[in-house]
Design a protein around this motif. Structure first.
Motif, PDB file in Angstrom:
ATOM      1  N   LEU A   5      54.104  19.427  43.927  1.00  0.00           N
ATOM      2  CA  LEU A   5      54.155  18.829  45.256  1.00  0.00           C
ATOM      3  C   LEU A   5      55.316  19.376  46.078  1.00  0.00           C
ATOM      4  O   LEU A   5      55.162  19.687  47.268  1.00  0.00           O
ATOM      5  N   ALA A 111      54.143  11.548  46.712  1.00  0.00           N
ATOM      6  CA  ALA A 111      52.704  11.297  46.730  1.00  0.00           C
ATOM      7  C   ALA A 111      52.473   9.800  46.677  1.00  0.00           C
ATOM      8  O   ALA A 111      53.331   9.037  46.215  1.00  0.00           O
ATOM      9  N   GLU A 147      49.095  14.828  49.935  1.00  0.00           N
ATOM     10  CA  GLU A 147      49.875  13.989  49.024  1.00  0.00           C
ATOM     11  C   GLU A 147      49.337  12.561  48.913  1.00  0.00           C
ATOM     12  O   GLU A 147      49.902  11.745  48.187  1.00  0.00           O
TER      13      GLU A 147
END
Length: 179
Positions: A5, A111, A147
């Motif tokens: 991420l 996220a 996300e």
């Protein structure tokens, strides 16, 4: 998951981040018009975190001050360079329990799951701070479109968020059922 991420965030172009920031700020302004909170606690975006410019739409918010033990103190005022190379509020410190006085809390996340689970950076600062937020107070995370996921790993100490803001989707209440 965190590494992937973070890499995706860093790979985004400045133009893409700027466009996302504009849509996020518009969604935050719309949320404020709907909720009309009296006291807001919000994060200050750093690096490639979404929400750049939040202080423009949240000028009277309380912002965090990272303490040496990684707890979060809170204060208002202009954002200035702090001890740990982070922007922090210039006003008097209100204490770690000040977040309990907010009627809207805006938090960072790497996220968010559709069930409201929040994946942070792993330091635990917000997990500890969110334990002080009374039930019923909206906790909203801001993430990029990629996300908001069907699910993210969660531990028993993790406090879920009740809403999410993404650049394309704006504000959305959680939990949401996948599909």
């Amino acid at each position: 998951m965190r590494i992937t991420l973070l890499a995706a965030r860093k790979a985004a172009t400045p133009d893409a981040r700027s466009a996302a920031a504009g849509r996020i700020l518009a969604a935050v302004a719309e949320l404020l018009d709907t909720v009309r909170p009296q006291r807001i606690a919000s994060y200050v975006p750093v690096g490639s975190e979404p929400g750049r410019g939040l202080e423009k739409v949240l000028p009277a918010a309380m912002y965090p001050v990272l303490l040496p033990d990684r707890a979060l103190d809170w204060a208002g005022g202009d954002l200035v360079a702090g001890q740990m190379r982070l922007l922090e509020p210039s006003g008097p410190r209100l204490g770690t329990s000040a977040i309990a006085t907010a009627d809207l809390v805006i938090v960072p996340a790497l996220a968010v799951g559709l069930d409201g689970s929040r994946l942070g950076k792993g330091g635990g600062s917000y997990d500890r701070a969110l334990t002080r937020v009374p039930p019923g107070v909206p906790i909203v995370a801001i993430v990029y479109d990629n996300e908001l996921l069907p699910s993210v790993p969660a531990e028993p100490h993790d406090r879920p968020v009740t809403g999410v803001i993404t650049p394309s989707g704006g504000f959305e209440c959680l939990p949401r059922h996948p599909g």
